[in-house]
Enzyme design. Structure first.
Site, PDB file in Angstrom:
ATOM      1  N   VAL A 126       0.789  -1.159   0.143  1.00  0.00           N
ATOM      2  CA  VAL A 126       0.127   0.052   0.066  1.00  0.00           C
ATOM      3  C   VAL A 126       0.802   1.104   0.133  1.00  0.00           C
ATOM      4  CG1 VAL A 126      -1.859   1.210   1.276  1.00  0.00           C
ATOM      5  CG2 VAL A 126      -1.691  -1.209   1.408  1.00  0.00           C
ATOM      6  N   CYS A 127       0.787   2.165  -0.977  1.00  0.00           N
ATOM      7  CA  CYS A 127       1.394   3.295  -1.002  1.00  0.00           C
ATOM      8  C   CYS A 127       2.963   2.909  -1.038  1.00  0.00           C
ATOM      9  CB  CYS A 127       0.893   4.353  -0.109  1.00  0.00           C
ATOM     10  SG  CYS A 127       1.406   6.006  -0.158  1.00  0.00           S
ATOM     11  N   VAL A 128       3.794   3.863   0.049  1.00  0.00           N
ATOM     12  CA  VAL A 128       5.115   3.549  -0.246  1.00  0.00           C
ATOM     13  C   VAL A 128       5.494   2.263   0.435  1.00  0.00           C
ATOM     14  CG1 VAL A 128       5.767   6.103  -0.136  1.00  0.00           C
ATOM     15  CG2 VAL A 128       5.460   4.771   2.108  1.00  0.00           C
ATOM     16  N   GLY A 129       4.750   1.578   0.795  1.00  0.00           N
ATOM     17  CA  GLY A 129       4.983   0.047   1.266  1.00  0.00           C
ATOM     18  C   GLY A 129       5.762  -0.755   0.103  1.00  0.00           C
ATOM     19  N   ALA A 151      -0.681   2.714  -5.319  1.00  0.00           N
ATOM     20  CA  ALA A 151       0.054   3.906  -5.528  1.00  0.00           C
ATOM     21  C   ALA A 151      -0.326   4.961  -4.327  1.00  0.00           C
ATOM     22  CB  ALA A 151      -0.634   4.722  -6.516  1.00  0.00           C
TER      23      ALA A 151
END
Length: 330
Positions: free
Chosen positions: A118-121, A171
């Site tokens: 998720v996202c910057v994961g 994203a």
């Protein structure tokens, strides 16, 4: 419907994690039970190194359901990996990848049917070697960092989410909902995902290839001249907006205008104008019943073919498909 039992989803917890990364996907999965009657759905478990409360980036403390060691002994259907960032003194965003968390992600991924960041994961997945040779996305603000730190990853900063085999990457933070709905659709079908989306009062599914960017969230202009020019473009999309026209309006040479766009927005005048027109067309497709020909004309594309080509290039979809996914839920 799925013919398997309850699916175990493990969400990785660690200090400094983004709160919505953690809480967003479980909201989607929890609503599935309401929409599938007695069918087995998902069981979401928040896992951390210990059972102590985890402090998120928002300052909210979250209690784990289990430890990494405990869930590592179980068969995991989906491993969801949220991210965290730090902001430096110049307000630049940097994704973090604690080596201890990276090791746990790598270990748990070996027990999972699929993995989703998720996202910057995505930076954690990349550090664990799970994105090597794969196409992946992340939040636009750290995409350059991901590409620089992990050259074996094919980074595409544009899509909302990307699936490459059994690895999914999302994203921006709210894209976790789109990604989660896509997982539901894969497991339980589009019709079920649609019902869940309606409960969330959101779109069924933005296409995975749809851009996470739109004109309003592009960088703010640093000069009055550029701000004025962007305002001029947004008000005259239906008319001619050639490089010559824009240069004359800004009272600069075409070459100088091209340099200004590159410096301030990282793009060309033509690309910016097209993105503005696509954004305007998206809005009309979502909020009006105008014919595609009228949309094309009103937004400055001239012909329907030009509109279609722009949508394919920018959003990896067609105006017709875009309207069918979005218009009925507005």
């Amino acid at each position: 419907m799925s013919d398997v039992g309850e699916r175990l989803i493990v969400v990785v917890l660690f200090d400094g994690v983004d709160l919505l990364d953690v809480t967003g996907p479980p909201e989607v999965f929890a609503l599935l039970r309401r929409e599938t009657d007695d069918e087995p759905g998902y069981r979401v478990v928040l896992a951390a190194e210990t059972m102590d409360p985890v402090t998120t980036a928002a300052g909210v403390r979250v209690l784990p359901d289990s430890t990494f060691r405990e869930v590592a002994r179980r068969r995991i259907d989906t491993l969801m990996v949220p991210g965290s960032v730090e902001i430096d003194s110049e307000r630049r965003v940097h994704a973090l990848a604690d080596p201890a968390v990276v090791d746990r992600v790598k270990e748990l991924a070996g027990r999972a049917r699929r993995v989703a960041s998720v996202c910057v994961g995505a930076h954690l997945l990349a550090a664990a070697g799970l994105l090597d040779g794969r196409r992946a996305t992340t939040h636009w603000s750290t995409a350059h960092q991901l590409a620089a730190d992990h050259p074996h990853v094919e980074v595409d900063a544009d899509p909302i989410f990307i699936r490459d085999g059994d690895v999914w990457t999302g994203a921006g933070i709210t894209a976790c909902l789109d990604l989660s709905l896509a997982l539901v659709a894969e497991d339980f079908g589009e019709a079920t995902a649609l019902r869940v989306a309606r409960q969330l009062v959101m779109y069924l599914k933005r296409p995975g290839g749809q851009s996470q960017f739109s004109v309003p969230i592009e960088p703010v202009s640093t000069t009055r001249r550029m701000a004025d020019l962007r305002h001029h473009i947004s008000r005259h999309l239906a008319g001619p907006l050639t490089l010559t026209d824009l240069a004359e309006y800004a009272h600069v040479s075409e070459r100088q205008l091209t340099r200004i766009f590159k410096t301030e927005l990282g793009t060309t005048p033509a690309a910016y104008v097209e993105s503005a027109r696509v954004e305007a067309a998206r809005n009309r497709l979502e909020t009006t019943d105008d014919t595609l020909e009228r949309v094309a004309s009103a937004c400055g594309f001239g012909t329907l073919d030009t509109l279609i080509r722009a949508f394919r290039r920018r959003l990896d979809t067609t105006p017709t498909e875009y309207r069918s996914r979005f218009r009925h839920l507005v």
